[in-house]
Design a protein around this motif. Structure first.
Motif, short mmCIF file in Angstrom:
data_model
loop_
_atom_site.label_atom_id
_atom_site.label_comp_id
_atom_site.label_asym_id
_atom_site.label_seq_id
_atom_site.Cartn_x
_atom_site.Cartn_y
_atom_site.Cartn_z
N LEU A 99 -5.81 -2.42 -5.60
CA LEU A 99 -6.19 -3.94 -4.73
C LEU A 99 -5.52 -4.59 -4.18
O LEU A 99 -4.45 -4.58 -5.36
N THR A 100 -5.02 -5.25 -3.24
CA THR A 100 -3.76 -7.09 -3.10
C THR A 100 -4.06 -7.53 -4.31
O THR A 100 -5.47 -7.78 -4.06
N ARG B 261 -15.89 6.54 6.46
CA ARG B 261 -15.50 5.90 5.22
C ARG B 261 -16.49 5.67 4.47
O ARG B 261 -15.94 6.09 2.96
N GLY C 54 -6.86 -5.63 10.33
CA GLY C 54 -6.26 -4.87 8.88
C GLY C 54 -5.82 -4.75 7.71
O GLY C 54 -4.47 -5.01 6.77
N SER C 55 -6.17 -6.07 6.87
CA SER C 55 -6.13 -7.06 6.17
C SER C 55 -6.90 -5.98 4.88
O SER C 55 -6.33 -6.94 3.80
N GLY C 56 -7.58 -5.72 4.67
CA GLY C 56 -8.13 -5.00 3.83
C GLY C 56 -9.54 -5.38 3.76
O GLY C 56 -10.18 -4.93 2.72
N LYS C 57 -10.25 -5.71 4.50
CA LYS C 57 -11.79 -6.30 4.33
C LYS C 57 -12.88 -5.49 4.00
O LYS C 57 -14.04 -5.25 3.06
N THR C 58 -12.24 -4.18 4.78
CA THR C 58 -13.47 -2.50 5.00
C THR C 58 -13.52 -2.13 3.44
O THR C 58 -14.51 -1.96 2.69
N GLU C 59 -12.00 -2.37 2.88
CA GLU C 59 -11.87 -1.48 1.95
C GLU C 59 -12.08 -2.98 0.32
O GLU C 59 -12.87 -2.62 -0.24
N ILE D 231 -2.14 -5.11 5.38
CA ILE D 231 -1.42 -4.16 4.87
C ILE D 231 -0.31 -3.72 4.42
O ILE D 231 0.01 -3.53 5.84
N PRO E 202 -7.54 3.08 -3.41
CA PRO E 202 -6.54 2.41 -3.12
C PRO E 202 -6.00 1.55 -4.08
O PRO E 202 -8.15 0.44 -4.41
N GLN F 236 -6.96 -9.34 -2.09
CA GLN F 236 -8.16 -8.35 -2.01
C GLN F 236 -8.68 -8.55 -3.47
O GLN F 236 -10.18 -8.70 -4.21
N ASP G 261 -10.11 1.41 14.15
CA ASP G 261 -8.48 1.90 13.46
C ASP G 261 -7.33 2.68 13.75
O ASP G 261 -7.06 3.91 13.32
P1 ADP Z 1 -10.23 -4.73 7.90
O1 ADP Z 1 -11.26 -4.50 7.65
O2 ADP Z 1 -9.35 -6.02 7.75
O3 ADP Z 1 -9.32 -4.14 9.50
P2 ADP Z 1 -9.07 -2.04 6.46
O4 ADP Z 1 -10.17 -2.06 4.66
O5 ADP Z 1 -9.52 -1.21 7.19
O6 ADP Z 1 -8.81 -3.40 6.98
O7 ADP Z 1 -7.51 -1.70 5.91
C1 ADP Z 1 -6.71 -1.35 6.88
C2 ADP Z 1 -5.93 0.18 6.30
O8 ADP Z 1 -5.60 -0.08 5.00
C3 ADP Z 1 -7.02 1.44 6.77
O9 ADP Z 1 -5.96 2.53 6.51
C4 ADP Z 1 -6.82 1.21 4.81
O10 ADP Z 1 -7.63 2.06 3.98
C5 ADP Z 1 -5.80 0.69 3.69
N1 ADP Z 1 -6.06 -0.24 2.96
C6 ADP Z 1 -6.96 -1.17 2.27
N2 ADP Z 1 -6.78 -1.94 1.06
C7 ADP Z 1 -6.09 -1.30 0.45
C8 ADP Z 1 -4.78 -1.21 -0.43
N3 ADP Z 1 -5.13 -1.65 -0.83
N4 ADP Z 1 -3.57 -0.42 -0.43
C9 ADP Z 1 -3.20 0.62 0.19
N5 ADP Z 1 -4.27 1.00 1.27
C10 ADP Z 1 -5.21 -0.07 1.81
#
Ligand code: ADP
Ligand code: ZN
Ligand code: ZN
Length: 688
Positions: free
Chosen positions: A143-144, A210, A173-178, A328, A141, A147, A499
């Motif tokens: 990135l914000t 993932r 849910g803030s997108g750390k894993t991403e 996110i 995706p 991110q 998740d």
């Molecule tokens: P965390 O690790 O902080 O809990 P994740 O990386 O799992 O967060 O992100 C939460 C959800 O948002 C996941 O389903 C992920 O695929 C989605 N996501 C992460 N970053 C983005 C982005 N920039 N745009 C859209 N979806 C995103």
């Protein structure tokens, strides 16, 4: 270097002769007594030719495996010295068991097999993982802004030889894993390997999926204790040969041999399972930091609720904090509501209901609307104790200072400490009364009561008992993801990292016990747990605004809940740090525990007191306080009495100097201590 634990009283560096000249790091097999054991040729040990002693010869050299690298050896040396263990013990424990068992010829065959290309895709990683199809994004995706900034900071760190460790502090849910994934992508593009550590791989099969799906052309291997010995060897060999691009593993993976390492990620860095509780009691998180420093690669620690140690480093500027403050897609965190248990009307002689009426109503409403709920109670079993109202008998364990827990599904009384399991007696063993009763409530009873209250709801349970059967955990998680479960009841297992997309209500049933614990870290742990639990709700942006968390408590005024309601980690962390500083506790002081176990508490106590006397004679004890011995909170387990003693210093270096001077004396003391079952030093202990 062979595996001869320090506690066995045998130094682990032994000399052997070899016709060949051996490179440091080479793996060998050598004779030890009547056995043949694996060893590593250690560096810096000069060949001693004319000592006059005849050395035994090396049996064989494991030539199929390239020697372990100098940075790997430096990591092992550091871990051994920091945690007060023998180098040989740490080094050999860091290698897969099969590597120590197999002959050179057998290993050569395994190396050939490992080198063959794997089947591609996630199947190559772990065959039986539960997938949430909608959560697996193959495309990356956009990135914000937050991110993007975090990723840029990681990139920047990768350019510097001595970058500060990075704390990726982001709400759930803030997108750390991403961010981990895209940082990994860049490390891979630079031709490097990635080490990704997670607390418990079985609880987060999604992450594995993932990662594997994001990098279909890369070789991703798992490293954790649930793999078979053969699988573990294979992962290790592939990593060591530089063929694995990403190693995803639990704490033991911090020692993976990775010749091209370019990035280390420690997910949920606050998690207690990073600390090894046996043998060398290392913290994989702390070793990851050291490893990054040794190898000049960035280390990213990720958490919504960092440990106070890490938080303090971020405050002081030793670590760089990267904030992801927004969920996110504008999803919000659940609104937290407290239910004051003190306001429940209580009929005399009647037990309080498990769930307060407004909480039950909320559950009923969500289920009717087709949404999912999570009910969290950190106590497994049906009831923590059985008792006899006539004579006062209680179901204590004959071998431990603990109650045996009543498990209704197989009608057993089980000790969660020594494992003793017996059928529930029909009548009170002491007076024969037929009416023995459970006191209190565990997840099993809670699930039963919920089923009675909400007959239309599909209820599943997830705890160590329910997850025991093969595939049971995957099945429950899979059913949850597939929407076949309305209410998931469980212990802290349900709060970790999942998740789940459709959860809109989280209930914490009885989180109070930690508020008044004698362990100074209990509040920190409980807060993290509740924040994690809250984070399971509203992960789907469309549902998020209507998501709730209910907390049932007797102490609604407690500061922990005020911070929880605001989802304000920093607020609570500042408060706890203030308390720790005032009390001279970590992270403002450094601790080590000396543990002693014996059948007789007096023997364990005597060992510790003599150890304290010895400590007082050491010059290195300057600036170190050694406190009197105390029994562990659960003093007796499996008929062994457990005592401990704290050593504390304001300076980590001083504590280290002291421990290094003390340990040899303790080995000598142990030899004189008849009846002592074991002793151990725990540096930076997590539980006190
Ligand atoms: P965390 O690790 O902080 O809990 P994740 O990386 O799992 O967060 O992100 C939460 C959800 O948002 C996941 O389903 C992920 O695929 C989605 N996501 C992460 N970053 C983005 C982005 N920039 N745009 C859209 N979806 C995103
Ligand atoms: Zn009785
Ligand atoms: Zn027991």
């Amino acid at each position: 270097m062979i595996d001869a634990p320090q506690h066995a009283g045998l130094a682990s560096v032994l000399d052997y002769s070899s016709e060949q000249s051996l490179e440091p790091g080479a793996l060998v097999r050598v004779p030890l007594g009547r056995r043949e054991v694996a060893g590593i040729v250690w560096r810096g040990l000069a060949a001693r030719r004319d000592s006059g002693v005849t050395l035994r010869g090396v049996t064989e050299v494991l030539e199929a495996i390239t020697p372990l690298g100098p940075r790997w050896m430096a990591l092992v040396e550091f871990a051994a010295s920091y945690y007060q263990r023998a180098i040989g013990e740490v080094a050999l424990a860091a290698l897969p068991a099969e590597l120590r068992r197999l002959s050179a010829a057998q290993l050569a065959a395994r190396v050939r097999r490992a080198q063959r290309a794997p089947e591609s895709g996630p199947k190559a990683v772990a065959p039986d993982i539960a997938l949430a199809p909608e959560a697996v994004a193959t495309v990356r995706p956009l990135l914000t802004d937050e991110q993007t900034r975090a990723l840029a900071a990681i990139d920047e760190a990768a350019q510097q030889p001595h970058a500060a460790p990075l704390l990726l502090h982001g709400v759930t849910g803030s997108g750390k894993t991403e961010v981990y994934l895209q940082a990994s992508e860049r490390a891979l593009a630079r031709g490097r390997q990635v080490l990704m550590l997670v607390p418990e791989i079985n609880l987060t099969p999604q992450l594995l999926a993932r990662v594997a799906q994001r990098f279909p052309a890369r070789r991703v291997v798992a490293m954790h204790s649930a793999l078979t010995p053969a699988q573990r060897l294979q992962s290790w060999l592939v990593a060591h040969a530089g063929m694995a691009d990403i190693v995803l593993g639990t704490r033991l993976a911090v020692f993976a041999s990775l010749p091209r390492l370019g990035l280390v990620v420690v997910d949920e860095e606050h998690d207690a399972s990073y600390k090894q509780q046996e043998g060398a009691r290392y913290s994989a998180r702390d070793l990851a930091i050291y490893r990054g420093h040794l190898e000049h690669v960035p280390v990213v620690l990720g958490s919504a609720t960092p440990s106070l140690e890490t938080w303090q480093h971020a405050r002081s500027g030793r670590y760089r904090r990267l904030a992801l403050d927004q969920r996110i897609a504008g999803a919000t965190l659940p609104r937290v509501q407290l239910f004051d248990m003190g306001t429940l009307p209580r009929a005399p002689g009647q037990a309080l209901p498990a769930l307060a009426p407004p909480v039950l109503d909320a559950l009923r409403e969500r289920v009717a609307a087709g949404q999912q709920c999570l009910v969290f109670l950190n106590r497994r079993g049906y009831a923590p104790v059985l008792h006899c109202p006539d004579c006062g008998w209680k179901s204590d364990c004959p071998h431990c200072s603990a109650w045996r827990v009543f498990h209704k599904f197989d009608r057993t009384l089980r000790c969660h400490h020594c494992g003793l399991s017996e059928p529930v007696p029909r009548a009170c063993p002491s007076c024969g009364n037929l009416d023995i009763q459970p006191i209190g409530r565990g997840t099993e009873k809670l699930a039963e009561q919920l089923a009675a209250e909400l007959p239309q709801a599909r209820i599943a349970r997830l705890d160590a008992d329910a997850a025991r059967g093969r595939g049971a955990l995957e099945q429950t998680l899979g059913a949850m993801h597939a929407g076949e479960v309305d209410i998931l009841v469980g212990t802290q297992m349900v709060t970790k990292g999942h998740d789940f997309r459709r959860i809109t209500l989280v209930v914490a049933v009885n989180p109070d016990s930690a508020l008044f614990s004698s362990d100074f870290r209990a509040g920190e742990r409980q807060f993290a747990l509740l924040m994690q639990a809250a984070g399971r709700a509203g992960r789907d942006a469309a549902q998020a605004s209507n998501s709730r968390m209910w907390v049932q408590t007797w102490h609604p005024q407690h500061a922990l809940f005020a911070a929880l309601r605001r989802h304000d980690y920093a607020l609570f962390a500042e408060r706890l740090l203030g308390e720790r500083q005032a009390a001279g506790l970590p992270p403002f002081a450094h601790l080590a525990l000396l543990r002693a176990d014996a059948r007789d508490a007096a023997i364990a106590g005597r060992f510790l007191r003599e150890a304290a006397t010895l400590a007082a004679t050491l010059q290195e004890a300057d600036g170190v306080i050694v406190y009197p011995p105390v029994p562990l909170p659960i003093a007796r387990v499996a008929d062994v009495e457990r005592m401990q003693m704290v050593a504390e210093s304001a300076s980590r270096a001083r504590l280290q100097r002291f421990l290094a001077a003390w340990t040899p004396h303790l080995q000598a003391l142990r030899a004189q201590s008849k009846g002592l079952a074991r002793w151990a030093i725990d540096v930076d202990p997590l539980a006190i």
